[in-house]
Write a protein that holds these residues in place. Structure first.
Motif, PDB file in Angstrom:
ATOM      1  N   PRO B 115       0.808  -1.235   0.000  1.00 53.44           N
ATOM      2  CA  PRO B 115       0.000   0.000   0.000  1.00 53.44           C
ATOM      3  C   PRO B 115       0.838   1.281   0.000  1.00 53.44           C
ATOM      4  CG  PRO B 115      -0.311  -1.244   2.046  1.00 53.44           C
ATOM      5  CD  PRO B 115       0.509  -2.091   1.157  1.00 53.44           C
ATOM      6  N   MET B 116       1.988   1.232   0.691  1.00 50.68           N
ATOM      7  CA  MET B 116       2.809   2.448   0.718  1.00 50.68           C
ATOM      8  C   MET B 116       3.429   2.731  -0.650  1.00 50.68           C
ATOM      9  SD  MET B 116       4.496   2.224   4.520  1.00 50.68           S
ATOM     10  CE  MET B 116       5.586   3.634   4.384  1.00 50.68           C
ATOM     11  N   ALA B 117       3.849   1.685  -1.339  1.00 50.69           N
ATOM     12  CA  ALA B 117       4.404   1.881  -2.681  1.00 50.69           C
ATOM     13  C   ALA B 117       3.330   2.425  -3.621  1.00 50.69           C
ATOM     14  CB  ALA B 117       4.971   0.570  -3.217  1.00 50.69           C
ATOM     15  N   MET B 118       2.109   1.917  -3.466  1.00 50.12           N
ATOM     16  CA  MET B 118       1.014   2.394  -4.317  1.00 50.12           C
ATOM     17  C   MET B 118       0.724   3.865  -4.042  1.00 50.12           C
ATOM     18  SD  MET B 118      -1.685  -0.722  -4.457  1.00 50.12           S
ATOM     19  CE  MET B 118      -1.343  -2.163  -5.484  1.00 50.12           C
ATOM     20  N   ARG B 119       0.726   4.203  -2.763  1.00 48.70           N
ATOM     21  CA  ARG B 119       0.462   5.595  -2.400  1.00 48.70           C
ATOM     22  C   ARG B 119       1.566   6.502  -2.954  1.00 48.70           C
ATOM     23  NH1 ARG B 119      -0.350   9.582  -2.233  1.00 48.70           N
ATOM     24  NH2 ARG B 119      -1.433  11.083  -0.890  1.00 48.70           N
ATOM     25  N   LYS B 123       1.648   9.741  -6.770  1.00 49.80           N
ATOM     26  CA  LYS B 123       2.200  11.072  -7.008  1.00 49.80           C
ATOM     27  C   LYS B 123       3.687  11.038  -6.738  1.00 49.80           C
ATOM     28  CE  LYS B 123      -1.026  14.870  -6.799  1.00 49.80           C
ATOM     29  NZ  LYS B 123      -1.585  15.952  -6.019  1.00 49.80           N
ATOM     30  N   PRO B 124       4.475  10.608  -7.713  1.00 55.13           N
ATOM     31  CA  PRO B 124       5.916  10.545  -7.483  1.00 55.13           C
ATOM     32  C   PRO B 124       6.446  11.935  -7.133  1.00 55.13           C
ATOM     33  CG  PRO B 124       5.316   9.515  -9.572  1.00 55.13           C
ATOM     34  CD  PRO B 124       4.103  10.211  -9.066  1.00 55.13           C
ATOM     35  N   ASP B 125       7.320  11.990  -6.151  1.00 56.26           N
ATOM     36  CA  ASP B 125       7.900  13.254  -5.692  1.00 56.26           C
ATOM     37  C   ASP B 125       6.910  14.154  -4.986  1.00 56.26           C
ATOM     38  OD1 ASP B 125      10.524  12.819  -6.315  1.00 56.26           O
ATOM     39  OD2 ASP B 125      10.278  13.471  -8.385  1.00 56.26           O
ATOM     40  N   GLY B 126       5.722  13.637  -4.756  1.00 55.69           N
ATOM     41  CA  GLY B 126       4.774  14.388  -3.934  1.00 55.69           C
ATOM     42  C   GLY B 126       5.215  14.312  -2.489  1.00 55.69           C
ATOM     43  N   ILE B 127       4.478  14.988  -1.627  1.00 47.55           N
ATOM     44  CA  ILE B 127       4.899  15.076  -0.238  1.00 47.55           C
ATOM     45  C   ILE B 127       4.939  13.701   0.423  1.00 47.55           C
ATOM     46  CG2 ILE B 127       2.532  15.754   0.402  1.00 47.55           C
ATOM     47  CD1 ILE B 127       5.408  17.182   2.279  1.00 47.55           C
ATOM     48  N   VAL B 128       3.903  12.883   0.180  1.00 48.33           N
ATOM     49  CA  VAL B 128       3.844  11.553   0.794  1.00 48.33           C
ATOM     50  C   VAL B 128       5.008  10.701   0.304  1.00 48.33           C
ATOM     51  CG1 VAL B 128       2.481   9.457   1.042  1.00 48.33           C
ATOM     52  CG2 VAL B 128       1.344  11.677   0.992  1.00 48.33           C
ATOM     53  N   ASP B 129       5.254  10.758  -1.007  1.00 48.77           N
ATOM     54  CA  ASP B 129       6.342   9.972  -1.586  1.00 48.77           C
ATOM     55  C   ASP B 129       7.684  10.367  -0.977  1.00 48.77           C
ATOM     56  OD1 ASP B 129       7.639   8.185  -3.310  1.00 48.77           O
ATOM     57  OD2 ASP B 129       8.012   9.777  -4.762  1.00 48.77           O
ATOM     58  N   ARG B 130       7.863  11.650  -0.778  1.00 44.73           N
ATOM     59  CA  ARG B 130       9.132  12.108  -0.203  1.00 44.73           C
ATOM     60  C   ARG B 130       9.309  11.599   1.215  1.00 44.73           C
ATOM     61  NH1 ARG B 130      11.019  17.488  -2.812  1.00 44.73           N
ATOM     62  NH2 ARG B 130       9.960  17.263  -4.811  1.00 44.73           N
ATOM     63  N   ILE B 131       8.232  11.656   1.993  1.00 44.38           N
ATOM     64  CA  ILE B 131       8.322  11.188   3.382  1.00 44.38           C
ATOM     65  C   ILE B 131       8.625   9.688   3.404  1.00 44.38           C
ATOM     66  CG2 ILE B 131       6.995  10.796   5.496  1.00 44.38           C
ATOM     67  CD1 ILE B 131       5.531  13.452   4.838  1.00 44.38           C
ATOM     68  N   PHE B 132       7.869   8.923   2.621  1.00 41.97           N
ATOM     69  CA  PHE B 132       8.099   7.477   2.573  1.00 41.97           C
ATOM     70  C   PHE B 132       9.519   7.174   2.098  1.00 41.97           C
ATOM     71  CE2 PHE B 132       3.378   6.112   1.919  1.00 41.97           C
ATOM     72  CZ  PHE B 132       3.100   6.573   3.192  1.00 41.97           C
ATOM     73  N   GLY B 133       9.947   7.918   1.094  1.00 45.61           N
ATOM     74  CA  GLY B 133      11.279   7.679   0.527  1.00 45.61           C
ATOM     75  C   GLY B 133      12.369   7.944   1.557  1.00 45.61           C
ATOM     76  N   ASP B 205       8.774   0.370  -9.994  1.00 51.34           N
ATOM     77  CA  ASP B 205       8.106  -0.335 -11.094  1.00 51.34           C
ATOM     78  C   ASP B 205       6.683   0.172 -11.309  1.00 51.34           C
ATOM     79  OD1 ASP B 205      10.358  -1.697 -11.525  1.00 51.34           O
ATOM     80  OD2 ASP B 205       9.561  -3.694 -11.102  1.00 51.34           O
ATOM     81  N   LEU B 206       6.005   0.508 -10.212  1.00 48.90           N
ATOM     82  CA  LEU B 206       4.653   1.056 -10.355  1.00 48.90           C
ATOM     83  C   LEU B 206       4.696   2.390 -11.092  1.00 48.90           C
ATOM     84  CD1 LEU B 206       2.865   0.414  -6.939  1.00 48.90           C
ATOM     85  CD2 LEU B 206       2.144  -0.411  -9.180  1.00 48.90           C
ATOM     86  N   ILE B 207       5.663   3.218 -10.744  1.00 50.05           N
ATOM     87  CA  ILE B 207       5.763   4.518 -11.410  1.00 50.05           C
ATOM     88  C   ILE B 207       5.968   4.307 -12.910  1.00 50.05           C
ATOM     89  CG2 ILE B 207       7.216   6.581 -11.662  1.00 50.05           C
ATOM     90  CD1 ILE B 207       7.597   6.519  -8.631  1.00 50.05           C
ATOM     91  N   ALA B 208       6.831   3.360 -13.248  1.00 49.77           N
ATOM     92  CA  ALA B 208       7.066   3.081 -14.678  1.00 49.77           C
ATOM     93  C   ALA B 208       5.790   2.544 -15.331  1.00 49.77           C
ATOM     94  CB  ALA B 208       8.214   2.090 -14.833  1.00 49.77           C
ATOM     95  N   ILE B 228      -7.592   0.557 -11.094  1.00 51.80           N
ATOM     96  CA  ILE B 228      -6.470   0.685 -12.022  1.00 51.80           C
ATOM     97  C   ILE B 228      -5.186   0.245 -11.330  1.00 51.80           C
ATOM     98  CG2 ILE B 228      -5.016   2.381 -13.209  1.00 51.80           C
ATOM     99  CD1 ILE B 228      -7.590   3.855 -13.951  1.00 51.80           C
ATOM    100  N   MET B 229      -5.002   0.697 -10.099  1.00 54.04           N
ATOM    101  CA  MET B 229      -3.813   0.351  -9.350  1.00 54.04           C
ATOM    102  C   MET B 229      -3.714  -1.157  -9.141  1.00 54.04           C
ATOM    103  SD  MET B 229      -1.293   2.031  -8.305  1.00 54.04           S
ATOM    104  CE  MET B 229      -0.993   3.580  -7.542  1.00 54.04           C
ATOM    105  N   TRP B 230      -4.789  -1.755  -8.630  1.00 47.97           N
ATOM    106  CA  TRP B 230      -4.715  -3.173  -8.263  1.00 47.97           C
ATOM    107  C   TRP B 230      -4.827  -4.097  -9.467  1.00 47.97           C
ATOM    108  CZ3 TRP B 230      -3.062  -5.152  -3.826  1.00 47.97           C
ATOM    109  CH2 TRP B 230      -3.048  -4.328  -2.688  1.00 47.97           C
ATOM    110  N   ARG B 231      -5.759  -3.789 -10.369  1.00 48.48           N
ATOM    111  CA  ARG B 231      -6.015  -4.720 -11.463  1.00 48.48           C
ATOM    112  C   ARG B 231      -5.089  -4.524 -12.651  1.00 48.48           C
ATOM    113  NH1 ARG B 231     -10.793  -7.620 -11.264  1.00 48.48           N
ATOM    114  NH2 ARG B 231     -11.327  -7.800  -9.077  1.00 48.48           N
ATOM    115  N   HIS B 232      -4.664  -3.283 -12.876  1.00 48.23           N
ATOM    116  CA  HIS B 232      -3.883  -3.033 -14.084  1.00 48.23           C
ATOM    117  C   HIS B 232      -2.406  -2.796 -13.799  1.00 48.23           C
ATOM    118  CE1 HIS B 232      -7.058  -2.917 -17.142  1.00 48.23           C
ATOM    119  NE2 HIS B 232      -7.821  -2.529 -16.145  1.00 48.23           N
ATOM    120  N   ALA B 233      -2.105  -2.019 -12.764  1.00 48.10           N
ATOM    121  CA  ALA B 233      -0.708  -1.628 -12.555  1.00 48.10           C
ATOM    122  C   ALA B 233       0.054  -2.641 -11.699  1.00 48.10           C
ATOM    123  CB  ALA B 233      -0.645  -0.250 -11.910  1.00 48.10           C
ATOM    124  N   PHE B 234      -0.606  -3.212 -10.712  1.00 47.29           N
ATOM    125  CA  PHE B 234       0.112  -4.032  -9.731  1.00 47.29           C
ATOM    126  C   PHE B 234       0.760  -5.266 -10.350  1.00 47.29           C
ATOM    127  CE2 PHE B 234      -0.134  -7.111  -6.002  1.00 47.29           C
ATOM    128  CZ  PHE B 234       1.065  -6.673  -5.473  1.00 47.29           C
TER     129      PHE B 234
END
Ligand code: ADP
Ligand code: SF4
Ligand code: MG
Lengths: 334, 316
Positions: B115-119, B123-133, B205-208, B228-234
């Motif tokens: 779930p964290m990778a999906m979040r 939004k790559p480079d968004g605030i959440v992504d930066r914190i997780f990263g 990989d999700l971002i790609a 889309i996230m679960w059925r197509h991207a994951f």
């Protein structure tokens, strides 16, 4: 009201600008046109002229970040510009659907094609499993897929390019949309398959009473299939009018160059194409003048400093943007 | 697909054969008289003779190997001369602890990483992504023994959940609460390392994948973001994740001794270290063999899962 009820789509002063590292990139600028119900309009231009960005902006499908859209897109009365993702989602598939350019990449490679159409039918239309499968096979049949029940189980990788594009079209038709956006639907396919797919789209448009926006870089494709044509260059409309006027009475040198570079219907397919000399402009470094000026044989000083606005031609609904338009009275001999 | 599986199984058999030769030979690699090595310096001549016969040391080495292999195939890894216990039963007692620890740690790691990778990928480079990263990068740079010390501080001392060691270890079936309490620290420690790897691999990989045209097409159908996230991207994004998981889980099985030793958990790793200290070479041999086969099996299984997840791979 300016949008008469028979207009399905009203695009008004639409601009799409990407925020890039090199600065703002105006991929689409001040585009306006309308589309009536059951009409097919052609959007034509070289690669990079903004056709894909325009068609996606009309649908509201542009990327979610680093993009600014201004102007207005009324789709059957729904404003698409600035609409929430949820509001657009409600229209996608049912009001408007898209056929993508490359069927090799537009289908999910690890999902059976049956599942991919099933998704539209069950999730979007709320059909039960049994009805959805029956309908999917019906749609596959409609778009000319042989042995549809077997194909239903196939992965995209097991189908040819032409078959995949038929699958993409079937998926687009699943929600019975009023408007079909076809973004270079045949560019990735063999010549013979191209004609089949285009004829299929024509036929479906008549049968299902849809309007179609047919995007292509090849004027030959739109010659017999559209009632009107919009010619784009560097994100702007440079000429628009009835298909006949654009072919026979065009005033803009770029339109002529496009026509000269398009394979003629009458010519054998191995005829060498005249390509337009030069390259499309860098959208990050547009000048104040006509964006075609660096490549235009008719360019004068004014062309480099001042941009020509669209102006009405003699024929109704025919407009062009050029300081030194081609003469009107002489029909182009070919 | 079937041909692919058959080829893989043949390969697996080949690798297990090589492992068995290696494990068998392990003892013969040691310098000196084997019977002394195995039984220790204080061995009685009677015992030495017994062992000599038992191992069939008078016979040619390939014959010795096949005798040994025959025993192994019957689940007999020999009897330790140190503890007088069957090596197989010692391993049978310790292995479930490793498996439970790995299982819990992987559940924790996947349940947080996915779930964290999906979040993050939304939004790559968004605030959440930066914190997780930043968070995952910090975890990546802290060595496991520091993690353990911190965890002992927080979980055992602050939260008052006792950490029980070898002497008080209880199995899941006899007292699952006490069992889970003793499993908490090692599992969380292992989970942290796994989480960091899984989160980073899946996120990128999700971002790609989310850039792909088929995602735009899925969007254009009007289905939800979640779907889309679960059925197509994951699924198309999980090949590298599964590959990493295979390698990682194998590594946890083979390298569990660090955590087990530090926290006194009587799993295979702990048993291995004890066996080495006591010169219990038959036990060492048995554990090396079982762990090696385990690692190979885990990789085989993940390879197989990857092929199901992405049918493009076996078709090529
Ligand atoms: N996401 C994006 N970010 C930045 N620039 C983009 C993006 N998408 C398209 N462009 C730019 O917009 C211009 C028009 O592209 P496009 O609409 O794909 O042209 P066409 O479909 O006519 O070939 C190109 O210069 C392209 O580089
Ligand atoms: S405005 Fe000038 S440069 Fe542009 S197309 Fe017309 S003649 Fe050519
Ligand atoms: Mg395009």
């Amino acid at each position: 009201m300016s949008n008469a009820p028979h207009e399905l789509l009203v695009v008004d002063d639409l601009s799409t600008t990407f925020t890039t590292m090199g600065g703002p990139l105006p991929a689409v600028a001040n585009v306006s046109f309308t589309l009536a119900r059951n009409e097919t309009i052609g959007i034509v231009g070289e690669s990079g002229s903004g056709k894909t960005v325009l068609s996606r902006t009309i649908m509201g499908l542009q990327p979610r970040s680093n993009v600014t859209v201004t102007g207005s897109v009324l789709l059957n009365g729904n404003q698409m510009v600035g609409a929430s993702e949820a509001a657009k989602r409600a229209l996608w598939g049912k009001e408007v659907a898209m056929v993508f350019q490359d069927p090799m990449t537009s289908l999910n490679p690890v999902m059976r094609v049956g599942k991919q159409i099933d998704e539209s039918l069950r999730v979007r239309l709320g059909m039960n499993k049994h009805d959805a499968k029956a309908r999917a096979i019906e749609l596959f049949e409609l778009v000319g897929i042989p042995s549809p029940a077997q194909r239903y189980m196939a992965y995209p990788g097991q189908l040819s390019g032409g078959m995949r594009q038929r699958v993409v079209i079937a998926i687009a038709l699943a929600g019975s949309p009023n408007l079909l956006m076809a973004d270079e639907p045949t560019t990735g396919l063999d010549v013979t398959i191209q004609a089949q797919i285009l004829n299929l789209l024509d036929d479906l448009k008549e049968r299902l009473e849809m309007s179609v926006v047919l995007v292509t870089h090849d004027l030959g494709v739109v010659a017999t299939r559209t009632s009107r044509i919009v010619v784009m260059y560097a994100g702007r409309i440079v000429e628009s009018g009835s298909t006949r006027d654009v072919f026979n009475h065009h005033r803009m040198p770029y339109t002529r160059a496009l026509l000269d570079s398009s394979p003629k219907v009458s010519n054998a397919s191995h005829t060498r194409l005249v390509t337009i000399p030069g390259r499309p402009p860098n959208l990050l470094k547009l000048t104040a003048g006509c964006s075609f000026a660096p490549r235009c044989t008719f360019a004068t000083d004014k062309c480099h400093t001042e941009r020509p606005e669209l102006q009405a031609a003699d024929e109704p609904e025919h407009a062009f943007a050029c300081w030194n338009p081609l003469p009107t009275n002489t029909e182009r001999g070919s | 697909m079937i041909r692919y599986v058959i080829r893989r199984i043949l390969m697996l058999i080949g690798i297990v054969f090589i492992i068995s030769v290696g494990s068998f030979y392990l003892i013969h690699l040691l310098p000196g008289n084997i019977t002394t090595i195995i039984e220790g310096p204080g061995a009685s001549p009677a015992n030495q003779a017994k062992l000599y016969k038992l191992l069939g040391l008078d016979r040619p080495i390939y014959e010795q190997y096949f005798v040994w292999l025959g025993n192994v195939l019957h689940g007999n890894l020999g009897t330790s001369f140190i503890s007088q216990e069957s090596v197989a039963s010692t391993i049978r007692a310790a292995l479930p602890i490793d498996l439970e620890m790995i299982f819990i740690s992987q559940i924790l790691a996947f349940a947080t990483a996915i779930p964290m990778a999906m979040r993050s990928a939304r939004k790559p480079d968004g605030i959440v992504d930066r914190i997780f990263g930043a968070g995952s990068f910090t975890l990546l740079s802290v060595p496991p023994f520091i993690v353990i010390i911190l965890l002992v501080l927080f979980i055992s001392i602050k939260l008052g959940i006792p950490h029980t060691g070898v002497s008080t270890y209880v199995s899941f079936s006899s007292d699952w609460i006490a069992n889970l309490e003793s499993m908490a620290l090692p599992s969380i420690t292992l989970a942290i390392g796994s989480f960091v790897v899984y989160f980073r691999v899946l996120r990128s990989d999700l971002i790609a994948t989310l850039q792909e045209e088929f995602i735009t097409m899925a969007r254009s159908k009007g289905i939800s973001q979640r779907r889309i996230m679960w059925r197509h991207a994951f699924r198309p994004s999980s090949v590298a994740l599964l590959g990493a998981a295979g390698v990682n889980i194998g590594g946890l099985l083979a390298g569990g001794f660090v955590v087990q030793f530090l926290l006194a958990i009587p799993g295979l790793g702990y048993t291995l270290i004890a066996a080495i200290n006591q010169n219990d070479y038959l036990l060492v041999q048995g554990i090396v063999f079982v762990v090696s086969v385990g690692v190979v099996l885990i990789n085989f299984i993940f390879d197989f899962i990857i092929n199901i997840v992405d049918p493009r791979i076996s078709r090529e």
